[in-house]
Motif scaffolding. Sequence first.
Motif, short mmCIF file in Angstrom:
data_model
loop_
_atom_site.label_atom_id
_atom_site.label_comp_id
_atom_site.label_asym_id
_atom_site.label_seq_id
_atom_site.Cartn_x
_atom_site.Cartn_y
_atom_site.Cartn_z
N ARG A 1 0.82 -1.21 0.00
CA ARG A 1 0.00 0.00 0.00
C ARG A 1 0.85 1.26 0.00
NH1 ARG A 1 -4.41 -0.05 4.61
NH2 ARG A 1 -2.64 -0.83 5.81
N LEU B 1 -5.94 5.00 1.22
CA LEU B 1 -5.04 3.86 1.40
C LEU B 1 -4.40 3.82 2.78
CD1 LEU B 1 -3.31 3.70 -2.10
CD2 LEU B 1 -4.83 2.00 -1.08
N LEU C 1 -5.87 -2.00 -1.07
CA LEU C 1 -5.76 -1.63 -2.48
C LEU C 1 -6.97 -2.09 -3.30
CD1 LEU C 1 -1.97 -2.38 -3.01
CD2 LEU C 1 -3.07 -0.19 -3.43
#
Length: 422
Positions: free
Chosen positions: A133, A276, A281
């Motif tokens: 991420r 995020l 994701l």
Amino acid sequence: MSSSRHLAPEGNRFIILLGALTAQGAISVDVLLPSLPSMVRELSMTSAAAQLTIGLYIGGFAAGQLGWGWLSDWVGRRPVILAGTGGYALTTFMCSFSHSGEELLFWRLLLGICAAAPITVSRAVLRDHFTGRLLARRMAAMTTVFFLSPMLAPALGTFLLYSFGWRSVFWVPGLISVIALGFAWVFLGESHAISKRKRSSFLQILGTFRDMILHPVSGPCLMIQAGMSAGIMTWISSSSLILTGYYQIPNRYYALFFTATAAVQLSGTISCNHLLRTHTLPKVMEWGGIFVGSGAVLLFLCTVPFNAPLWAVMSSIWIFMYGFGLMVPATSGMALHAFGLVGGLAAALLGSAQSLFGSIGSIVSASLYNGTASSLGEGMGMAAAFACLMLLILSLRLRREPELVDHPPEADTPLNEQKTST
């Protein structure tokens, strides 16, 4: 190569530098658009030849990505970025000194090849430093800086054209490139260790491309990016004709619509970065897909069966663009995650797919154009349908096999900190 002057990859200044380097590619297209009629008159070019200044640039850009990506895996990221940025500055100034259409087209082709280096290799630099991420978040931050270019470039191009003539639209990008080159020379370190460098043969290059396309996560992400690029280029290539021709928007206001659209894309990348922090994701990608699909459906309804007013058309486009901003950083991070050792080639394939499908989007849009806005709805609708189909395939696959994106905790930590902790 390491130095106390080099920026830490975790810092904002590092991302601003990479974003400024990647923005050069967009500036070369967006700042030029208002000057095409003046070039036609002064250089005795045909309108078709003037359009080739964009086409040859994009062609050189697409081809250059493959070469620069391969070279960066072999000799390192820093020298490739410096060489490409230096070449970009030189060829930009040479464009301004052109005395014929043929000469301008030659330099525009070389300009596209050079512009491919920083945008391709900057993605590989981020992959060298980050995974998971955090990689996607840094991609989002870099893309945020990148989107400042299409926000400002059309207005800048118009100002330079009417103040100093069409040749000046090359001076400012050239000067910006020289400044960026100086900052990169001083503050950008090498991210690709000598022990990891690899000179791939032609067969190995083809093998890497095959592996990436067939990868259960990278392959669909690659196709999502390609579909989104087709949609964006449909807008870029047809927006001027539709807004100023069909909707009778004065030319001086066209830049405002273009800037507003880029601002919406910018807000999408900012949202992606923040989301995020707390969401996965795949979840952020799915939200982006909802916006893209909804915007495309509304745009199709506004332009094909109905003759909707401009505000409805632009609102639909902006919904699409916000979803684009959400999806692109997330899909970029997921596409590159599994290919760290050949990050240059992987980034090159990602960029080449975007360029190829972007060109297809432009061609399809031109073939569909009938003097109304329907070509915009049809072109962006087909692109969104393809991207959303790939997203659906990926989402179903990840629900069956969640381990494909279940990275270990250190995957959200910069790689240099992982090494220190071990």
